[in-house]
Design an enzyme around this catalytic site. Structure first.
Site, PDB file in Angstrom:
ATOM      1  N   ASN A 202     -15.558  27.548 -24.292  1.00 14.86           N
ATOM      2  CA  ASN A 202     -16.242  26.394 -23.707  1.00 14.86           C
ATOM      3  C   ASN A 202     -16.139  26.368 -22.187  1.00 14.86           C
ATOM      4  OD1 ASN A 202     -17.045  25.383 -26.211  1.00 14.86           O
ATOM      5  ND2 ASN A 202     -15.083  24.333 -26.493  1.00 14.86           N
TER       6      ASN A 202
ATOM      7  N   SER B 271     -11.794  26.432 -28.668  1.00 13.34           N
ATOM      8  CA  SER B 271     -11.863  25.254 -29.519  1.00 13.34           C
ATOM      9  C   SER B 271     -10.736  25.322 -30.536  1.00 13.34           C
ATOM     10  CB  SER B 271     -13.214  25.217 -30.238  1.00 13.34           C
ATOM     11  OG  SER B 271     -13.112  24.408 -31.385  1.00 13.34           O
TER      12      SER B 271
ATOM     13  N   GLU C 274     -17.965  21.883 -16.754  1.00 16.48           N
ATOM     14  CA  GLU C 274     -18.313  20.527 -17.198  1.00 16.48           C
ATOM     15  C   GLU C 274     -17.544  19.480 -16.405  1.00 16.48           C
ATOM     16  OE1 GLU C 274     -19.070  20.493 -21.820  1.00 16.48           O
ATOM     17  OE2 GLU C 274     -17.508  21.937 -21.314  1.00 16.48           O
TER      18      GLU C 274
ATOM     19  N   THR D  18     -39.233  26.127 -13.379  1.00 16.37           N
ATOM     20  CA  THR D  18     -39.530  24.761 -12.940  1.00 16.37           C
ATOM     21  C   THR D  18     -39.587  23.969 -14.242  1.00 16.37           C
ATOM     22  OG1 THR D  18     -41.928  25.065 -13.051  1.00 16.37           O
ATOM     23  CG2 THR D  18     -40.899  25.546 -10.933  1.00 16.37           C
ATOM     24  N   HIS D  19     -39.117  22.753 -14.207  1.00 17.23           N
ATOM     25  CA  HIS D  19     -38.993  21.940 -15.434  1.00 17.23           C
ATOM     26  C   HIS D  19     -38.112  22.633 -16.477  1.00 17.23           C
ATOM     27  CE1 HIS D  19     -42.608  19.813 -13.857  1.00 17.23           C
ATOM     28  NE2 HIS D  19     -43.009  21.049 -13.572  1.00 17.23           N
TER      29      HIS D  19
ATOM     30  N   SER E 293       0.829  -1.206   0.000  1.00 15.83           N
ATOM     31  CA  SER E 293       0.000   0.000   0.000  1.00 15.83           C
ATOM     32  C   SER E 293       0.864   1.257   0.000  1.00 15.83           C
ATOM     33  CB  SER E 293      -0.951   0.002   1.203  1.00 15.83           C
ATOM     34  OG  SER E 293      -0.235  -0.126   2.407  1.00 15.83           O
TER      35      SER E 293
ATOM     36  N   TYR F 207     -10.069  -6.232  12.037  1.00 19.18           N
ATOM     37  CA  TYR F 207      -9.395  -5.790  10.819  1.00 19.18           C
ATOM     38  C   TYR F 207      -9.317  -6.910   9.776  1.00 19.18           C
ATOM     39  CZ  TYR F 207      -5.736  -4.127   7.680  1.00 19.18           C
ATOM     40  OH  TYR F 207      -5.038  -3.755   6.567  1.00 19.18           O
TER      41      TYR F 207
ATOM     42  N   LYS G  35     -15.632  29.832 -30.273  1.00 16.50           N
ATOM     43  CA  LYS G  35     -16.055  29.107 -29.074  1.00 16.50           C
ATOM     44  C   LYS G  35     -15.307  29.518 -27.814  1.00 16.50           C
ATOM     45  CE  LYS G  35     -18.233  25.607 -28.816  1.00 16.50           C
ATOM     46  NZ  LYS G  35     -18.554  24.326 -29.371  1.00 16.50           N
TER      47      LYS G  35
ATOM     48  N   LYS H   1      -8.146   3.692   1.392  1.00 14.87           N
ATOM     49  CA  LYS H   1      -7.493   4.986   1.176  1.00 14.87           C
ATOM     50  C   LYS H   1      -7.630   5.575  -0.225  1.00 14.87           C
ATOM     51  CE  LYS H   1      -4.598   3.302   4.628  1.00 14.87           C
ATOM     52  NZ  LYS H   1      -5.242   2.024   4.338  1.00 14.87           N
TER      53      LYS H   1
HETATM   54  N1  ARG Z   1      -1.286  -1.247   5.234  1.00 11.56           N
HETATM   55  C1  ARG Z   1      -2.280  -1.692   6.110  1.00 11.56           C
HETATM   56  C2  ARG Z   1      -3.606  -0.959   5.823  1.00 11.56           C
HETATM   57  O1  ARG Z   1      -3.578   0.043   5.222  1.00 11.56           O
HETATM   58  C3  ARG Z   1      -1.914  -1.451   7.524  1.00 11.56           C
HETATM   59  C4  ARG Z   1      -2.526  -2.404   8.494  1.00 11.56           C
HETATM   60  C5  ARG Z   1      -1.946  -3.750   8.298  1.00 11.56           C
HETATM   61  N2  ARG Z   1      -2.394  -4.653   9.299  1.00 11.56           N
HETATM   62  C6  ARG Z   1      -2.244  -5.956   9.176  1.00 11.56           C
HETATM   63  N3  ARG Z   1      -2.706  -6.694  10.130  1.00 11.56           N
HETATM   64  N4  ARG Z   1      -1.711  -6.500   8.120  1.00 11.56           N
HETATM   65  O2  ARG Z   1      -4.664  -1.400   6.203  1.00 11.56           O
END
Ligand code: ARG
Length: 457
Positions: free
Chosen positions: A282, A274, A287, A152-153, A20, A314, A280, A322
């Site tokens: 834009n 454009s 958007e 409205t609409h 990660s 966990y 143009k 994340k």
């Molecule tokens: N990189 C892990 C996460 O973001 C950290 C926690 C890892 N915990 C474990 N028991 N392997 O969740």
């Protein structure tokens, strides 16, 4: 047993799927701060010696300085930001680094780091919303009297003021900010010290670490603390709602800037040209705000689906919490800034807005209301009479107040010349002075209240 192909393969794949660090390196500041709070507490409780605690603290400061200067190194073998930092700490200060992980686990560590990160994201979103609100009230104050068609609409309904229309988005932003505030409130408990899942046998002081990191209290259940991601979902729900509001506002600007409307000219700085059509300009930024709402709402969906059905405590699935939050936060910051700039920098073509309000029979309701008030006609009948007047005006291609009195009287004999005072767009908006209505006087009151609330007065 699997032959040459697999002797290396699985471990390479394992390293890649497990890592990660490519994204959670964004948590380095939070990770260092939480580690410093933890080791200070370990020292104060006598769980590590004062000397070791000082060495670890100094080492963490050095790691942080390196990260700030050169970025966080990405070594997949070290998996994540927690192991990356601990391994660098060991290189710097030796085996004493190993004492830092006493009475904690990566499970409570990541939960703590991520809460700290999301708390900052909440504060950043709130600041962006506030800046947008300032732009909205400034423009609304300028245009408390500017008349435009209300829809409205997306059909012309009744005249409103541009100030009133803009203040509608101020109200949405107010609700968004209150959602963020309540998300922040619930988030602000510290998981650190929940350890892997069950708490710890060491005599830790959870109040102390919670306080050091600006949390209002420690979490109360270790199993929940390490497996709860409600705080991230709360944030994403608020972000999705904000994105939804911003996309509606963006759509207004896109419509207003289109030539057949011609209500607005968007700031050059937030438009593109454009490559083929020289005329143009834009509304790309608007958007993209509209488009990015899809990605932000998608982030919420992604994390909800990641979390559904996970047993306590966990599970590694939760590492996937994340990326959606990081993506939503950076898009949201950008979208808020873009819409603030759009609101602040757009030139409103108030004469075109007014003309459109006059053209669209926007005061037909005023005629019906006048018949109710002045001639004591039941509203349904007044509605019918007014319909006939609109039909006549439309067939002649004129506004309602351009119909001669005699023609109006031919439709209904109870109409007299006083009706013309009610048929102008100005009279129409001025009459809608009920609390929260579009009358300029009402808009000015709401703007004044908003300016006070924002600390502008
Ligand atoms: N990189 C892990 C996460 O973001 C950290 C926690 C890892 N915990 C474990 N028991 N392997 O969740």
């Amino acid at each position: 047993m699997w032959g040459g192909r697999f002797a290396e393969g699985p471990s390479a794949i394992m390293r890649e799927i497990n890592a990660s660090i490519p994204f959670d390196k964004a948590l380095w500041r939070q990770d260092v701060a939480a580690s410093k709070a933890h080791v200070a507490m370990l020292g104060a409780q006598g769980i590590v010696s004062a000397e070791d605690a000082a060495a670890i603290t100094a080492g963490l400061d050095q790691v942080a300085a390196e990260y700030a200067a050169n970025g966080v190194p990405e070594n997949w073998d070290l998996e994540d930001i927690h192991m990356t930092t601990e391994s660098r700490l060991a290189e710097l200060i030796g085996p004493v680094a190993g004492r830092l992980h006493t009475a904690r686990s990566r499970n409570d560590q990541v939960a703590t780091d991520f809460r700290l990160w999301v708390r900052d994201a909440i504060d950043q979103a709130d600041a962006g919303l506030k800046a947008l609100q300032v732009a909205l009230v400034n423009r609304a104050g300028e245009h408390a009297d500017s008349i435009m068609p209300g829809f409205t609409h997306l059909q012309t309904a009744q005249p409103v003021t541009l100030g009133h229309h803009l203040m509608a988005y101020y109200e949405m932003a107010t609700r968004d900010r209150s959602r963020l505030a309540s998300a922040r409130d619930r988030l602000n408990q510290c998981p650190l010290g929940s350890a892997a899942l069950a708490g710890t046998g060491f005599p830790i002081d959870r109040q102390a670490t919670a306080q050091a990191l600006g949390f209002s209290e420690p979490t109360r259940n270790s199993l929940d603390a390490v497996s709860d991601r409600d705080f991230a979902l709360d944030y994403l729900m608020a972000a999705a709602q904000i994105a939804l509001h911003l996309s509606r506002l963006a759509e207004e600007f896109i419509i207003w800037a289109s030539q057949p409307f011609g209500f607005a000219s968007l700031p050059d700085a937030l438009s593109t040209g454009s490559s083929i059509m020289p005329q143009k300009k834009n509304p790309d930024a608007a958007e993209l705000v509209r488009g990015h709402a899809g990605r932000i709402i998608g982030s919420l969906t992604a994390l909800m689906i990641t979390m559904k059905g996970l047993p306590l405590a966990y599970s590694k699935d939760m590492q996937d919490d994340k990326p959606p939050v990081f993506e939503a936060a950076s898009l949201l910051t950008l979208c808020l800034a873009a819409m603030e700039g759009m609101v602040a920098g757009t030139t409103f073509r108030t004469e075109r807005m007014r003309a459109a309000a006059e053209l669209g029979y926007a005061t037909a309701t005023d005629l019906a209301d006048w018949l109710v008030r002045q001639a004591n006609i039941p509203f349904r009948e007044a509605h019918h009479i007014t319909g006939a007047a609109v039909k006549l005006a439309e067939s002649r291609g004129v506004a309602l107040d351009a119909l001669p009195l005699a023609d109006l009287q031919a439709i209904d004999g109870r109409i007299d010349e006083r009706v013309f005072a009610a048929l102008s767009v100005d009279a129409s908006v001025a009459s809608r002075a009920s609390y929260g209505g579009t009358a300029p006087e009402q808009v000015r009151q709401r703007v004044a209240e908003a300016r006070l609330a924002l600390g502008l007065e």
